[in-house]
Design an enzyme around this catalytic site. Structure first.
Site, mmCIF file in Angstrom:
data_model
loop_
_atom_site.group_PDB
_atom_site.id
_atom_site.type_symbol
_atom_site.label_atom_id
_atom_site.label_comp_id
_atom_site.label_asym_id
_atom_site.label_seq_id
_atom_site.Cartn_x
_atom_site.Cartn_y
_atom_site.Cartn_z
ATOM 1 N N THR A 1 -2.032 -6.194 -34.901
ATOM 2 C CA THR A 1 -1.651 -4.765 -35.148
ATOM 3 C C THR A 1 -2.716 -3.528 -34.291
ATOM 4 O O THR A 1 -4.192 -4.520 -34.707
ATOM 5 C CB THR A 1 -0.430 -3.924 -36.103
ATOM 6 O OG1 THR A 1 -1.966 -4.964 -37.302
ATOM 7 C CG2 THR A 1 0.199 -4.542 -36.755
ATOM 8 N N HIS A 2 -2.721 -2.877 -33.541
ATOM 9 C CA HIS A 2 -4.206 -2.713 -33.116
ATOM 10 C C HIS A 2 -4.940 -3.350 -32.412
ATOM 11 O O HIS A 2 -5.698 -3.220 -32.131
ATOM 12 C CB HIS A 2 -4.903 -2.060 -34.851
ATOM 13 C CG HIS A 2 -4.430 -0.906 -35.310
ATOM 14 N ND1 HIS A 2 -4.243 0.002 -35.164
ATOM 15 C CD2 HIS A 2 -3.505 -1.774 -36.491
ATOM 16 C CE1 HIS A 2 -3.552 0.456 -36.268
ATOM 17 N NE2 HIS A 2 -3.081 -0.229 -37.049
ATOM 18 N N SER B 1 -10.920 -16.776 -6.089
ATOM 19 C CA SER B 1 -11.921 -15.143 -5.858
ATOM 20 C C SER B 1 -12.534 -15.784 -4.935
ATOM 21 O O SER B 1 -12.858 -17.525 -4.312
ATOM 22 C CB SER B 1 -12.429 -15.334 -7.042
ATOM 23 O OG SER B 1 -13.996 -14.406 -6.841
ATOM 24 N N LYS C 1 -12.995 -19.391 -10.897
ATOM 25 C CA LYS C 1 -11.751 -18.012 -11.517
ATOM 26 C C LYS C 1 -10.589 -18.349 -11.050
ATOM 27 O O LYS C 1 -10.085 -18.749 -9.690
ATOM 28 C CB LYS C 1 -11.930 -16.636 -10.580
ATOM 29 C CG LYS C 1 -13.274 -15.681 -11.413
ATOM 30 C CD LYS C 1 -13.504 -14.831 -11.176
ATOM 31 C CE LYS C 1 -12.252 -13.599 -12.318
ATOM 32 N NZ LYS C 1 -13.038 -12.571 -12.069
ATOM 33 N N GLU D 1 -1.253 -8.501 -13.014
ATOM 34 C CA GLU D 1 -1.380 -7.325 -13.001
ATOM 35 C C GLU D 1 -1.392 -6.271 -11.928
ATOM 36 O O GLU D 1 -1.086 -5.248 -12.126
ATOM 37 C CB GLU D 1 -2.780 -7.482 -12.350
ATOM 38 C CG GLU D 1 -4.411 -8.176 -12.820
ATOM 39 C CD GLU D 1 -5.451 -8.700 -12.224
ATOM 40 O OE1 GLU D 1 -5.571 -9.833 -11.970
ATOM 41 O OE2 GLU D 1 -6.168 -7.242 -12.736
#
Ligand code: ARG
Length: 482
Positions: A174-175, A296, A302, A309
């Site tokens: 949570t948060h 990348s 990467k 996304e």
């Protein structure tokens, strides 16, 4: 009103032969008429309605003949011509013309080229206003069915993974702060439920959508003895719409589709965001497959979660589409207004975006590799079983929960001061804070025991998750895969 600074000659040329504006007319061969054509034409996008337009025209034509409004021979020629046009369009041989504005006039003009003047009988007792409303309802109905199939496939992928990971422990947040341990299967099942409600929203919208505007004509109905019930039935609608003004002027069916699509896109976006977080080396909970990541060009190490996304980003388009159409509609007096031609692009874009997003998420979920060790380690961090300790104090020592909360808080503080997790404190250390604690407490402090104890209905215990997976799989089979 004649404008005082327009000369007689310029006015005469104004409609068709005017020279293009020296300021902005570079790309136009002629003056205002070309601009008018550019703003007015919808064929570049509404050609996607061709199959629906032809189906609705055939239903209308057959009804006209049955009612004795047009001759049977003409109706046969029209139907044959329409079939030939469909074949042409599907073969990429149809000569689409911008000057014919939209799909309805393109098809009708082509029909006249093929069968001559009798083509003109098709538009008896019909207007482009009820025609486009009918075509668009049929299109949105199919889009709803496609979205439902996409959501069902997404649910199936989630369920398969939830079954495998019914007992895999991960931190629940949570948060975005570690809160209590949960199981990964339980987390995935949360999205199965969201997708189920998405399907419910689409199904609900479909029910209200499924009435036929055809025969409302321009706005007032017609004096021809048409049979709207027959055309409604032929097109799979439940019934004809009851009010001709409403039939040609509302687009609430498209808005409901967009609202359901926007909510579904937001659900996908939240899972996409979690995948983006979970695939970072800092979390390291899951790895996406090569099929859904990119490298990348400069950093060889990467592996970027581009698909996730983009699902997250593209939810913006779907939300935007809902906004766009709400705004188009909000100030329109009854009945049809040309503004409503702008209903199609947002709906097409939202439908395409949602379908692609669902396919991408389904693929990512099906392929992802889970790092159970990382998840379990993270689940134990941050005193994740503090609530279990408090519950133990209530259960075993009869403490009021508020007091147990306070005692546990002091134990957490002690553990933090010593740089340990609460489960690493010795019994002697725990007893400094609360002398009633016994060795038995260590049974509830591990993350595995913590999740096993969460057996309340809808809770995260592995036994619950297994049952929930079975129930959801049964529901999916019963409801059909869409
Ligand atoms: N292309 C138009 C639309 O999508 C068809 C209806 C045109 N009707 C009219 N009265 N101009 O809304």
């Amino acid at each position: 009103m004649p404008s005082p600074n327009v000369t007689k000659g310029a006015k005469a040329k104004g409609k068709t032969g005017a020279k293009a504006s020296a300021i902005w007319g570079g790309r136009f061969a002629a003056g205002p008429s070309a601009v008018m054509a550019a703003i007015n034409a919808s064929i570049s996008f509404d050609r996607r309605l061709y199959a629906q337009d032809i189906a609705a025209s055939k239903a209308h034509c057959a009804m006209l003949a049955r009612q004795g409004i047009i001759a049977k021979a003409d109706a046969r020629a029209i139907a044959k011509g329409l079939d030939a046009i469909k074949t042409e369009i599907e073969a990429g041989r149809f000569p689409f013309k911008t000057e014919l504005e939209d799909i309805h006039m393109n098809i009708e003009a082509r029909l006249a080229e093929k069968i001559g003047a009798k083509a003109g009988r098709l538009h008896t007792a019909r207007s482009r206003n009820d025609q486009v409303a009918t075509d668009f309802r049929l299109w949105v109905r199919d889009a709803i069915d496609r979205a439902d199939r996409g959501l069902a496939a997404f649910q199936a992928a989630l369920l398969a993974r939830a079954g495998e990971h019914a007992a895999t422990v991960m931190p629940g947040f949570t948060h975005l702060q570690s809160a209590q341990p949960v199981t990964f299967g339980h987390h995935l099942l949360a999205y199965v439920e969201m997708a189920e409600r998405d399907r419910g929203r689409f199904a609900d919208a479909r029910k209200r959508l499924n009435e036929s505007p055809l025969g409302a004509a321009a706005l007032a109905g017609t004096s021809f003895p048409i049979d709207r019930h027959a055309t409604a039935k032929a097109l799979g609608f439940e019934r004809p719409m009851a009010n001709s003004l409403d039939a040609v002027s509302d687009r609430d069916f498209a808005l409901e589709f967009l609202a359901a699509a926007a909510i579904a896109a937001v659900h996908l976006s939240r899972l996409a965001e979690e995948l983006v977080l979970w695939t970072t080396p800092q979390f390291g909970f899951v790895a996406l497959s090569d099929a859904f990541t990119t490298g990348s060009s400069i950093m060889p190490q990467k592996r970027n979660p581009d698909a996730a996304e983009l699902v997250r980003a593209k939810s913006g388009r779907v939300i935007g589409a809902l906004n766009a159409l709400l705004i188009v509609m909000k100030g329109l007096p009854l009945a049809y207004g040309k503004d409503m031609q702008d209903d199609k692009e947002p709906v097409f874009e939202a439908a395409d975006t949602l379908e692609l997003g669902l396919a991408a998420m389904t693929g990512m979920v099906a392929d992802l590799a889970v790092n159970e060790t990382r998840m379990r380690e993270a689940a134990g961090a941050g005193h994740a079983t503090a609530t279990d300790l408090a519950d133990w104090l209530v259960r075993k020592l009869g403490m009021p929960f508020r007091q147990a909360h306070h005692v546990t808080g002091r134990i957490v503080r002690l553990a933090e001061a010593r740089g340990l997790g609460i489960e690493e404190l010795s019994l002697a250390e725990l007893r400094v804070v609360e002398p009633g604690i016994t060795a038995e407490v260590h049974r509830v402090l591990g993350v595995r025991r913590s999740v096993q104890s969460r057996t309340s209905f809808g809770g995260t215990a592995p036994a619950n998750v297994r049952k929930a997976v079975t129930a959801a799989a049964l529901r999916l089979r019963k409801r059909g895969m869409g």
